[in-house]
Scaffold this motif. Sequence first.
Motif, PDB file in Angstrom:
ATOM      1  N   TYR A  90       0.879  -1.161   0.000  1.00  0.00           N
ATOM      2  CA  TYR A  90       0.000   0.000   0.000  1.00  0.00           C
ATOM      3  C   TYR A  90       0.914   1.208   0.000  1.00  0.00           C
ATOM      4  N   ARG A  91       0.822   2.021  -1.062  1.00  0.00           N
ATOM      5  CA  ARG A  91       1.696   3.177  -1.258  1.00  0.00           C
ATOM      6  C   ARG A  91       1.132   4.407  -0.568  1.00  0.00           C
ATOM      7  N   VAL A  92       2.015   5.228  -0.061  1.00  0.00           N
ATOM      8  CA  VAL A  92       1.606   6.509   0.517  1.00  0.00           C
ATOM      9  C   VAL A  92       1.267   7.442  -0.641  1.00  0.00           C
ATOM     10  N   VAL A  93       0.005   7.903  -0.700  1.00  0.00           N
ATOM     11  CA  VAL A  93      -0.393   8.862  -1.742  1.00  0.00           C
ATOM     12  C   VAL A  93      -0.632  10.243  -1.156  1.00  0.00           C
ATOM     13  N   THR A  94      -0.979  10.302   0.122  1.00  0.00           N
ATOM     14  CA  THR A  94      -1.079  11.570   0.839  1.00  0.00           C
ATOM     15  C   THR A  94      -0.345  11.364   2.160  1.00  0.00           C
ATOM     16  N   PRO A  95       0.884  11.900   2.282  1.00  0.00           N
ATOM     17  CA  PRO A  95       1.673  11.650   3.486  1.00  0.00           C
ATOM     18  C   PRO A  95       0.896  11.933   4.767  1.00  0.00           C
ATOM     19  N   GLY A  96       0.966  10.968   5.678  1.00  0.00           N
ATOM     20  CA  GLY A  96       0.301  11.095   6.960  1.00  0.00           C
ATOM     21  C   GLY A  96      -1.198  10.896   6.922  1.00  0.00           C
ATOM     22  N   LYS A  97      -1.749  10.635   5.732  1.00  0.00           N
ATOM     23  CA  LYS A  97      -3.209  10.545   5.621  1.00  0.00           C
ATOM     24  C   LYS A  97      -3.728   9.316   4.890  1.00  0.00           C
ATOM     25  N   LEU A  98      -3.143   8.973   3.720  1.00  0.00           N
ATOM     26  CA  LEU A  98      -3.792   7.972   2.884  1.00  0.00           C
ATOM     27  C   LEU A  98      -2.808   7.023   2.196  1.00  0.00           C
ATOM     28  N   LEU A  99      -3.158   5.729   2.248  1.00  0.00           N
ATOM     29  CA  LEU A  99      -2.446   4.678   1.527  1.00  0.00           C
ATOM     30  C   LEU A  99      -3.341   4.199   0.389  1.00  0.00           C
ATOM     31  N   ARG A 100      -2.738   3.844  -0.753  1.00  0.00           N
ATOM     32  CA  ARG A 100      -3.491   3.287  -1.877  1.00  0.00           C
ATOM     33  C   ARG A 100      -2.794   2.015  -2.340  1.00  0.00           C
ATOM     34  N   VAL A 101      -3.587   1.044  -2.725  1.00  0.00           N
ATOM     35  CA  VAL A 101      -3.045  -0.247  -3.132  1.00  0.00           C
ATOM     36  C   VAL A 101      -2.015  -0.060  -4.246  1.00  0.00           C
ATOM     37  N   GLY A 102      -0.961  -0.826  -4.145  1.00  0.00           N
ATOM     38  CA  GLY A 102       0.106  -0.829  -5.139  1.00  0.00           C
ATOM     39  C   GLY A 102       0.261  -2.241  -5.681  1.00  0.00           C
ATOM     40  N   PRO A 103       1.438  -2.576  -6.169  1.00  0.00           N
ATOM     41  CA  PRO A 103       1.653  -3.920  -6.698  1.00  0.00           C
ATOM     42  C   PRO A 103       1.361  -4.985  -5.635  1.00  0.00           C
ATOM     43  N   TYR A 104       0.648  -6.040  -6.066  1.00  0.00           N
ATOM     44  CA  TYR A 104       0.320  -7.115  -5.130  1.00  0.00           C
ATOM     45  C   TYR A 104       0.041  -8.409  -5.866  1.00  0.00           C
ATOM     46  N   GLN A 105      -0.047  -9.474  -5.088  1.00  0.00           N
ATOM     47  CA  GLN A 105      -0.424 -10.803  -5.554  1.00  0.00           C
ATOM     48  C   GLN A 105      -1.541 -11.286  -4.644  1.00  0.00           C
ATOM     49  N   THR A 134      -6.029 -12.019  -4.110  1.00  0.00           N
ATOM     50  CA  THR A 134      -7.361 -11.556  -4.477  1.00  0.00           C
ATOM     51  C   THR A 134      -7.412 -10.023  -4.424  1.00  0.00           C
ATOM     52  N   LEU A 135      -8.509  -9.469  -4.901  1.00  0.00           N
ATOM     53  CA  LEU A 135      -8.677  -8.021  -4.910  1.00  0.00           C
ATOM     54  C   LEU A 135      -8.462  -7.462  -3.511  1.00  0.00           C
ATOM     55  N   GLY A 136      -7.627  -6.442  -3.412  1.00  0.00           N
ATOM     56  CA  GLY A 136      -7.332  -5.822  -2.121  1.00  0.00           C
ATOM     57  C   GLY A 136      -8.176  -4.581  -1.905  1.00  0.00           C
ATOM     58  N   CYS A 137      -8.144  -4.080  -0.687  1.00  0.00           N
ATOM     59  CA  CYS A 137      -8.776  -2.790  -0.412  1.00  0.00           C
ATOM     60  C   CYS A 137      -8.056  -1.750  -1.264  1.00  0.00           C
ATOM     61  N   LEU A 138      -8.778  -0.795  -1.785  1.00  0.00           N
ATOM     62  CA  LEU A 138      -8.142   0.183  -2.662  1.00  0.00           C
ATOM     63  C   LEU A 138      -7.458   1.297  -1.892  1.00  0.00           C
ATOM     64  N   GLU A 139      -8.066   1.750  -0.799  1.00  0.00           N
ATOM     65  CA  GLU A 139      -7.474   2.816  -0.001  1.00  0.00           C
ATOM     66  C   GLU A 139      -7.638   2.518   1.484  1.00  0.00           C
ATOM     67  N   ILE A 140      -6.637   2.917   2.244  1.00  0.00           N
ATOM     68  CA  ILE A 140      -6.656   2.756   3.700  1.00  0.00           C
ATOM     69  C   ILE A 140      -6.121   4.045   4.307  1.00  0.00           C
ATOM     70  N   LYS A 141      -6.845   4.585   5.251  1.00  0.00           N
ATOM     71  CA  LYS A 141      -6.395   5.797   5.927  1.00  0.00           C
ATOM     72  C   LYS A 141      -5.348   5.463   6.980  1.00  0.00           C
ATOM     73  N   PHE A 142      -4.404   6.365   7.161  1.00  0.00           N
ATOM     74  CA  PHE A 142      -3.415   6.225   8.232  1.00  0.00           C
ATOM     75  C   PHE A 142      -4.174   6.048   9.547  1.00  0.00           C
ATOM     76  N   GLY A 143      -3.716   5.130  10.376  1.00  0.00           N
ATOM     77  CA  GLY A 143      -4.326   4.889  11.677  1.00  0.00           C
ATOM     78  C   GLY A 143      -5.452   3.878  11.651  1.00  0.00           C
ATOM     79  N   GLN A 144      -5.895   3.463  10.457  1.00  0.00           N
ATOM     80  CA  GLN A 144      -6.984   2.487  10.376  1.00  0.00           C
ATOM     81  C   GLN A 144      -6.449   1.107  10.002  1.00  0.00           C
ATOM     82  N   GLY A 145      -6.959   0.091  10.689  1.00  0.00           N
ATOM     83  CA  GLY A 145      -6.545  -1.278  10.395  1.00  0.00           C
ATOM     84  C   GLY A 145      -5.072  -1.501  10.684  1.00  0.00           C
ATOM     85  N   VAL A 146      -4.591  -2.652  10.305  1.00  0.00           N
ATOM     86  CA  VAL A 146      -3.196  -3.008  10.563  1.00  0.00           C
ATOM     87  C   VAL A 146      -2.261  -2.177   9.686  1.00  0.00           C
TER      88      VAL A 146
END
Length: 161
Positions: free
Chosen positions: A57-72, A74-86
């Motif tokens: 999950y790549r940092v797209v907005t520092p300190g705020k937002l991660l977005r899915v990047g290269p992976y292997q 099933t379909l992953g979550c597309l975006e994850i906010k900093f502080g949410q989930g693992v």
Amino acid sequence: MAEITLDLRAAPKAQAYEELQQHVQAALAGIDDPIAGMATMSCLIHHAFGHLWTGFYRVVTPGKLLRVGPYQGTLGCLEIKFGQGVCGTAASKGETQVVADVHAFPGHIACDARSASEIVVPVYGKNRELLAVLDIDSASKNAFDELDRQQLESMMRWFQQ
């Protein structure tokens, strides 16, 4: 090397990581593109250990937002906010998270209901900026330990070169 599908599930874990590290170094020799590194590492780690999901999950907005990047996997979550989930916790704390049972982790984001345990490793760039997090999910509880943490953190240092 491209014709080899690395499967190290039968090897002792320490030996498997040693061989995996050699494959990663050989595959990425002379490469300095972080996206190519993420794609290559996702593929090699995923097939070597047969994980449920392996990717970045790549940092797209520092300190705020991660977005899915290269992976292997099933379909992953597309975006994850900093502080949410693992993944978001690892990103906000800047520390590897080893979770033996994701169902016991407060705020776990279930991108795949089969996920039972997880390890998330922060990935830093050349200037010590957070580039991404490496996220690996397993369908088994307690799949990750201190050796996984140490070896994956070591592997992620490639991005600091």
